[in-house]
Motif scaffolding. Structure first.
Motif, mmCIF file in Angstrom:
data_model
loop_
_atom_site.group_PDB
_atom_site.id
_atom_site.type_symbol
_atom_site.label_atom_id
_atom_site.label_comp_id
_atom_site.label_asym_id
_atom_site.label_seq_id
_atom_site.Cartn_x
_atom_site.Cartn_y
_atom_site.Cartn_z
ATOM 1 N N ILE A 141 0.818 -1.221 0.000
ATOM 2 C CA ILE A 141 0.000 0.000 0.000
ATOM 3 C C ILE A 141 0.847 1.264 0.000
ATOM 4 O O ILE A 141 0.315 2.374 -0.126
ATOM 5 N N GLY A 142 2.156 1.149 0.162
ATOM 6 C CA GLY A 142 2.996 2.341 0.163
ATOM 7 C C GLY A 142 4.410 2.025 0.602
ATOM 8 O O GLY A 142 4.820 0.854 0.641
ATOM 9 N N THR A 143 5.150 3.080 0.956
ATOM 10 C CA THR A 143 6.526 2.929 1.408
ATOM 11 C C THR A 143 6.760 3.805 2.635
ATOM 12 O O THR A 143 5.961 4.692 2.960
ATOM 13 N N ILE A 144 7.894 3.558 3.302
ATOM 14 C CA ILE A 144 8.263 4.318 4.492
ATOM 15 C C ILE A 144 9.037 5.564 4.090
ATOM 16 O O ILE A 144 9.961 5.507 3.268
ATOM 17 N N ILE A 145 8.665 6.681 4.663
ATOM 18 C CA ILE A 145 9.334 7.951 4.388
ATOM 19 C C ILE A 145 10.828 7.843 4.710
ATOM 20 O O ILE A 145 11.218 7.363 5.775
ATOM 21 N N GLY A 146 11.660 8.262 3.759
ATOM 22 C CA GLY A 146 13.099 8.320 3.997
ATOM 23 C C GLY A 146 13.822 7.005 3.810
ATOM 24 O O GLY A 146 15.042 6.950 3.983
ATOM 25 N N GLN A 147 13.119 5.932 3.490
ATOM 26 C CA GLN A 147 13.762 4.640 3.281
ATOM 27 C C GLN A 147 13.746 4.280 1.800
ATOM 28 O O GLN A 147 12.847 4.675 1.066
ATOM 29 N N GLU A 148 14.733 3.510 1.387
ATOM 30 C CA GLU A 148 14.828 3.065 0.005
ATOM 31 C C GLU A 148 14.862 1.547 -0.059
ATOM 32 O O GLU A 148 15.391 0.890 0.842
ATOM 33 N N GLU A 149 14.303 1.018 -1.107
ATOM 34 C CA GLU A 149 14.342 -0.431 -1.332
ATOM 35 C C GLU A 149 15.798 -0.874 -1.527
ATOM 36 O O GLU A 149 16.543 -0.293 -2.321
ATOM 37 N N LYS A 150 16.222 -1.886 -0.788
ATOM 38 C CA LYS A 150 17.600 -2.375 -0.886
ATOM 39 C C LYS A 150 17.712 -3.689 -1.647
ATOM 40 O O LYS A 150 18.748 -3.987 -2.236
ATOM 41 N N ILE A 151 16.656 -4.481 -1.592
ATOM 42 C CA ILE A 151 16.713 -5.827 -2.169
ATOM 43 C C ILE A 151 15.889 -5.839 -3.445
ATOM 44 O O ILE A 151 14.662 -5.815 -3.405
ATOM 45 N N LYS A 152 16.571 -5.865 -4.581
ATOM 46 C CA LYS A 152 15.903 -5.800 -5.866
ATOM 47 C C LYS A 152 16.288 -7.018 -6.704
ATOM 48 O O LYS A 152 17.414 -7.522 -6.598
ATOM 49 N N PRO A 153 15.379 -7.483 -7.548
ATOM 50 C CA PRO A 153 15.742 -8.593 -8.442
ATOM 51 C C PRO A 153 16.803 -8.132 -9.418
ATOM 52 O O PRO A 153 16.775 -6.979 -9.880
ATOM 53 N N PRO A 154 17.776 -8.967 -9.736
ATOM 54 C CA PRO A 154 18.825 -8.553 -10.672
ATOM 55 C C PRO A 154 18.260 -8.295 -12.054
ATOM 56 O O PRO A 154 17.294 -8.934 -12.482
ATOM 57 N N ALA A 155 18.845 -7.349 -12.740
ATOM 58 C CA ALA A 155 18.430 -7.068 -14.115
ATOM 59 C C ALA A 155 18.816 -8.239 -15.006
ATOM 60 O O ALA A 155 19.807 -8.928 -14.742
ATOM 61 N N PRO A 156 18.052 -8.503 -16.063
ATOM 62 C CA PRO A 156 18.406 -9.598 -16.971
ATOM 63 C C PRO A 156 19.828 -9.447 -17.496
ATOM 64 O O PRO A 156 20.217 -8.377 -17.955
ATOM 65 N N GLY A 157 20.595 -10.509 -17.379
ATOM 66 C CA GLY A 157 21.977 -10.486 -17.845
ATOM 67 C C GLY A 157 22.973 -10.012 -16.819
ATOM 68 O O GLY A 157 24.184 -10.073 -17.059
ATOM 69 N N ALA A 158 22.497 -9.545 -15.667
ATOM 70 C CA ALA A 158 23.398 -9.006 -14.640
ATOM 71 C C ALA A 158 24.211 -10.115 -13.980
ATOM 72 O O ALA A 158 23.763 -11.261 -13.876
ATOM 73 N N LEU A 159 25.392 -9.735 -13.521
ATOM 74 C CA LEU A 159 26.246 -10.675 -12.794
ATOM 75 C C LEU A 159 25.914 -10.634 -11.305
ATOM 76 O O LEU A 159 25.531 -9.595 -10.772
ATOM 77 N N SER A 160 26.067 -11.758 -10.647
ATOM 78 C CA SER A 160 25.872 -11.805 -9.206
ATOM 79 C C SER A 160 27.061 -11.147 -8.504
ATOM 80 O O SER A 160 28.202 -11.264 -8.951
ATOM 81 N N GLN A 161 26.770 -10.461 -7.420
ATOM 82 C CA GLN A 161 27.819 -9.829 -6.619
ATOM 83 C C GLN A 161 28.242 -10.689 -5.437
ATOM 84 O O GLN A 161 29.114 -10.301 -4.652
ATOM 85 N N VAL A 162 27.638 -11.864 -5.313
ATOM 86 C CA VAL A 162 27.998 -12.781 -4.226
ATOM 87 C C VAL A 162 29.369 -13.384 -4.518
ATOM 88 O O VAL A 162 29.611 -13.866 -5.632
ATOM 89 N N PRO A 163 30.303 -13.354 -3.560
ATOM 90 C CA PRO A 163 31.629 -13.953 -3.797
ATOM 91 C C PRO A 163 31.513 -15.404 -4.259
ATOM 92 O O PRO A 163 30.705 -16.168 -3.727
#
Length: 533
Positions: free
Chosen positions: A97-119
């Motif tokens: 229904i909405g978002t929290i003021i002052g906060q940003e989404e941190k966990i996003k699905p990777p873009a198609p073709g993107a590389l994983s940043q996990v070691p």
């Protein structure tokens, strides 16, 4: 980025869902909705109204109530129980229904073709700051295009087909044909001449075994073993004998339709009577003028339920002979239930006095063993490459889980025994990667004949090593995930699938013990006569 405040005062029930998602809330406002029938929660800066959903929650409504997460930030709790993909499903995303003021989404699905940043989730040649002597810019362009195709087109189909067991979707087959993935899975060669590879990302002249290696690794990253065999495995092992030993007329009739995804091929060698002992097969072919009359059975035939052609090993008066049998009168297939999904089309095949033109003979009459053995090196290398791709994907899953799972108030990775298992998996994956790249480099610099002479032993040993490490990794991963690692759905679904299906790599294309012995026998043959301690 925070979304803008709404500019009107429309009644809530009249606001479109996208408008509702634009509402901004404080954490204090969310905290007021913390009782039965009125439950809001926060997950990764997003506010969800789960008031009506609570009673439908598979885990029961009690997980939401005040003493748990109602009116609070439930991010850690959610990701301790669910995969991120759950939030993206329409039935759940509409609860936002909405978002929290002052906060940003941190966990996003990777873009198609993107590389994983996990070691260790990617081989070093794809990681900035690392170097590798085997790959160039064409491989990097090719990898990005392949991963994008797999992410956008193939993965959704793989997930659906793994669950319902139906054959690969026609739309996916068309995409494979349009991008010439089908042809590239056979390796470099004349069959690619004049074709556009991945929409022109590379040319047929550029294509080498490292490009094919990339396809196999990405296929393994799907983490669904049944689907990886549904992915034209029959063509991979059944078409090369036609290409290499069929007459020009037979090739002209069969090969284009197969490479264009209009027809399917299965390799029919294994029998209930003869597995690794291919010379012991009992399917017979008797000559009758310009035709063979073929009778017998084949078992464990990958893609057999939907194959249009069967590249078949038969006993003839002159010895073992390979014949291409089209599906028709006297050819019957039925599904064979195995421990992985029926999407692979594993079949029991019967030939009842099937008439096949002599022109469908592949190679010389009586020379079938050479035809069969000629493709084994490539098949074994492919099985090992795909297994390696899955192992690296499983490693990524384990690292993510160990980092996000909370036990005794700390991440799971804080436990020394878990770190020890992760160290073992990392070591095995990197060892497999380096061995496979070394073998692949040799393949790129040898003729097909040289590969048969010099690489049969090394490929056999590499394949048995990769498959054995796979089963060890599957066991370690299951222990890391615990009960979730033996559950078909949810957090550990890929672990469960791999634990159940990793033995396939130890059997298909040659059983581990047989290949280990082959590798040593090949080495003994090349021992110098004057070698002494």
């Amino acid at each position: 980025m925070s979304l803008p405040l709404p500019r009107t005062s429309l009644p809530e029930e009249n606001k479109p869902s996208s408008y509702k998602h634009g509402r901004l809330f404080t954490e204090e406002e969310v905290a007021q909705h913390n009782k039965e029938g009125d439950v809001w929660i926060i997950i990764d800066s997003k506010v969800y109204d789960v008031s009506k959903f609570a009673d439908m929650h598979p885990g029961g409504a009690s997980v939401f109530y005040p003493e748990t997460v109602a009116g609070r930030d439930a991010t850690k709790v959610f990701f301790g129980l669910h995969r991120h993909e759950v939030l993206l499903r329409p039935q759940y995303s509409r609860l936002q229904i909405g978002t929290i003021i002052g906060q940003e989404e941190k966990i996003k699905p990777p873009a198609p073709g993107a590389l994983s940043q996990v070691p260790y989730a990617e081989p070093t040649w794809l990681v900035n700051g690392y170097f590798n002597p085997y790959y160039n810019d064409s491989h990097r362009r090719f990898h990005k295009a392949v991963r994008t195709l797999f992410t956008e087109v193939i993965q959704p189909d793989a997930l659906a087909r793994e669950m319902d067991g139906k054959r690969m979707s026609p739309e996916v087959v068309r995409a494979l044909a349009d991008n010439n993935i089908i042809g590239m899975r056979l390796g470099p060669g004349k069959h690619l001449k004049g074709r556009s590879l991945m929409g022109g990302v590379i040319t047929p002249e550029e294509f080498d075994y490292f490009h094919e290696f990339i396809i196999d690794l990405e296929l393994g990253r799907l983490g669904m073993r049944g689907y990886s065999d549904a992915f034209m495995a029959g063509v991979l092992i059944g078409l090369p004998p036609v290409l290499n030993f069929g007459s020009p007329e037979l090739c002209a009739k069969v090969v284009p339709d197969v490479l264009n995804g209009k027809k399917f091929v299965a390799l029919a060698i294994s029998e209930a009577f003869a597995g690794s002992d291919v010379a012991g097969m009992q399917t017979t072919a008797v000559r009758d003028g310009d035709y063979w009359i073929i009778s017998g059975t084949k078992k464990w035939i990958t893609n057999g339920t939907f194959a249009d052609y069967f590249t078949t090993g038969c006993r003839t008066r002159d010895g073992l002979t390979v014949i291409l049998i089209p599906r028709g009168e006297g050819v019957n297939t039925k599904p064979l239930k195995t421990s992985y999904s029926s999407v692979a089309g594993t079949a029991y095949v019967t030939f009842d006095k099937v008439r096949v033109p002599i022109a469908n003979t592949l190679g010389k009459v009586g020379g079938g063993l050479a035809v069969i053995l000629s493709n084994f090196n490539h098949e074994r290398w492919t099985v090992a490459a795909t297994s390696l791709g899955t192992q690296r994907f499983i490693l990524e899953e384990c690292l993510k889980w160990a980092n996000q799972r909370q036990v005794f108030g700390k991440p799971l990775a804080s436990q020394p025994v878990i770190r020890a298992k992760l160290a073992s998996i990392i070591s095995r994956v990197e060892a497999c990667q380096n061995w496979m790249e070394s073998v692949t480099h040799q393949m790129c610099n040898m003729s097909y004949k040289e590969q048969s002479d010099k690489l049969a032993g090394p490929i056999a040993l590499a394949k048995q090593f990769v498959s054995r490490t796979g089963r060890e990794t599957a066991e370690d991963a299951t222990q890391i995930f615990g009960g979730r690692g033996i559950t078909v759905t949810g957090m550990g679904k890929y672990i469960e699938n791999y634990h159940r299906t990793s033995p396939y790599d130890a059997i298909l294309a040659g059983a581990e013990d047989v290949l280990a012995d082959l590798g040593v026998r090949q080495a003994i043959k090349k021992m110098p006569s004057d070698a002494r301690l």
